[in-house]
Design a protein around this motif. Structure first.
Motif, PDB file in Angstrom:
ATOM      1  N   PRO A  13       0.822  -1.216   0.000  1.00 40.55           N
ATOM      2  CA  PRO A  13       0.000   0.000   0.000  1.00 40.55           C
ATOM      3  C   PRO A  13       0.852   1.259   0.000  1.00 40.55           C
ATOM      4  N   LEU A  14       0.406   2.249  -0.743  1.00 40.95           N
ATOM      5  CA  LEU A  14       1.062   3.548  -0.702  1.00 40.95           C
ATOM      6  C   LEU A  14       0.645   4.302   0.554  1.00 40.95           C
ATOM      7  N   ILE A  15      -0.637   4.169   0.923  1.00 43.46           N
ATOM      8  CA  ILE A  15      -1.165   4.791   2.145  1.00 43.46           C
ATOM      9  C   ILE A  15      -1.819   3.705   2.981  1.00 43.46           C
ATOM     10  N   ARG A  16      -1.454   3.647   4.249  1.00 41.29           N
ATOM     11  CA  ARG A  16      -2.044   2.682   5.181  1.00 41.29           C
ATOM     12  C   ARG A  16      -2.623   3.433   6.372  1.00 41.29           C
ATOM     13  N   ILE A  17      -3.895   3.189   6.635  1.00 42.34           N
ATOM     14  CA  ILE A  17      -4.573   3.767   7.792  1.00 42.34           C
ATOM     15  C   ILE A  17      -4.931   2.610   8.711  1.00 42.34           C
ATOM     16  N   GLN A  18      -4.409   2.646   9.928  1.00 45.49           N
ATOM     17  CA  GLN A  18      -4.550   1.505  10.835  1.00 45.49           C
ATOM     18  C   GLN A  18      -5.234   1.923  12.132  1.00 45.49           C
ATOM     19  N   ARG A  19      -6.489   1.514  12.275  1.00 42.70           N
ATOM     20  CA  ARG A  19      -7.280   1.684  13.497  1.00 42.70           C
ATOM     21  C   ARG A  19      -7.181   3.106  14.067  1.00 42.70           C
ATOM     22  N   VAL A  20      -7.433   4.056  13.213  1.00 44.07           N
ATOM     23  CA  VAL A  20      -7.323   5.464  13.598  1.00 44.07           C
ATOM     24  C   VAL A  20      -8.577   5.907  14.350  1.00 44.07           C
TER      25      VAL A  20
END
Length: 264
Positions: A13-20
Motif C-alpha cells: 500500500p502507498l497509504i495505510r490507515i490503521q485503526r485510527v
C-alpha cells in the motif's frame, strides 16, 4: 515531463490507515478506521455531513492530529513516531517534509490573492523542493496546459472563475510532484456549470495513474474514475466496494439510505 508521481511498489500500500481514532471533545469522529490504498488507486469517500470523511482526509495529511492508531505514507508514519508504546509527535519541519508527498486540494481553493497564477504554482517547488525558478516555471506551464489554462499564467485569482481557480489549485498541488493527491470536496464551492471542468481534470489524472483519495458527493465521478467507493457513517467505514457493487448491491443499510437520497 509527466504529471504523475514515479512508479511505486505495486505490491504494498502507498497509504495505510490503521485503526485510527479521532475525537473532538466528547464527539468521537473516527472509530478505529482502517484502509489500505495502493499506488494508482482512486478511492472515493462519501457520506453525510458529520460522518467523519473530511476529518479522515485531514488526518492523512496531518492537518488534524489523531488520538490512536497510525497512518503511513509508504514506510513512514505520518506525523508521529513510536516511543515506548506511545505516539510522539514529529517536529513541524519533519511534518512539512512528509506533506510534500501528499498534495491536498481544498474546497475553498486557498490561492494567494496577491500572486499571479504562475507564482501560486511555483512558490512551493522553489521554497519546499528547492527547485530552480526555471525548472519550476517550466513545469508550472506544463501543468497549466494540463488543466486547460495555459493562457492564465499571468492572471490573478480574482480574475478567474471558481472552476478556473480550482484547476489552478490542482496544478499547484501537482507542482510539488506528490505521490498521492487528497481532494476535500473539490467541487462543493462551485456553481453547477463549473463542476464538470474540474471533474474532467480529475478523471484525466486518474487515467494517468495518479493515486487519489477524493471526498465528494459527485457520484458520477465515482462511477467514472474510482476503483473503490467508501461510505463513512458515524465515524465508521460501513461500505468499501468497487463502484459497480457500491451502486447496485450495497451491503449496508446506511449505504442504501445514502444512495436513495443522493441519486434522486
Amino acid at each position: 515531463m509527466s504529471t504523475v508521481a514515479p512508479q511505486q511498489d505495486s505490491t504494498r500500500p502507498l497509504i495505510r490507515i490503521q485503526r485510527v481514532r479521532k475525537a473532538f471533545g466528547d464527539n468521537l469522529v473516527l472509530r478505529d478506521v482502517s484502509l489500505d490504498v495502493m499506488a494508482g488507486e482512486v478511492v472515493v469517500i462519501a457520506g453525510r455531513s458529520g460522518s467523519g470523511k473530511s476529518t479522515l482526509l485531514r488526518c492523512i495529511n496531518h492537518l488534524e492530529t489523531i488520538d490512536a492508531g497510525a497512518i503511513y505514507a509508504g514506510d513512514e508514519m505520518v506525523g508521529y513516531r513510536h516511543s515506548g508504546g506511545r505516539l510522539v509527535p514529529l517536529k513541524e519541519n519533519e511534518v512539512a517534509r512528509q506533506r510534500r508527498d501528499l498534495g491536498m486540494v481544498f474546497q475553498s481553493f486557498n490561492l494567494f490573492p496577491h500572486l499571479s497564477v504562475l507564482e501560486n504554482i511555483v512558490v512551493a517547488p522553489i521554497n519546499v523542493r528547492g527547485e530552480s525558478r526555471a525548472t519550476a516555471e517550466a513545469y508550472a506551464r506544463e501543468l497549466l496546459n494540463k488543466v486547460g489554462l495555459p493562457e492564465k499564467a499571468d492572471a490573478y485569482p480574482r480574475m478567474l472563475s471558481g472552476g478556473q481557480q480550482q484547476r489552478v489549485a490542482i496544478a499547484r498541488a501537482l507542482a510539488i510532484r506528490p505521490r498521492a493527491l487528497l481532494f476535500d470536496e473539490p467541487t462543493s464551492a462551485l456553481d453547477p456549470e463549473m463542476i464538470s471542468e474540474v471533474l474532467d481534470v480529475m478523471v484525466d489524472l486518474s487515467k494517468q495513474g495518479m493515486t487519489m483519495i477524493v471526498v465528494t458527493h459527485e457520484m458520477g465521478f465515482a462511477r467514472a474514475a474510482a476503483n473503490r467507493v467508501i461510505l463513512m457513517h458515524e465515524g465508521v467505514m460501513v461500505e468499501n466496494a468497487p463502484p459497480e457493487q457500491f451502486f447496485t448491491a450495497p451491503a449496508h443499510d446506511a449505504t442504501k439510505q445514502f444512495l436513495s437520497k443522493i441519486l434522486k
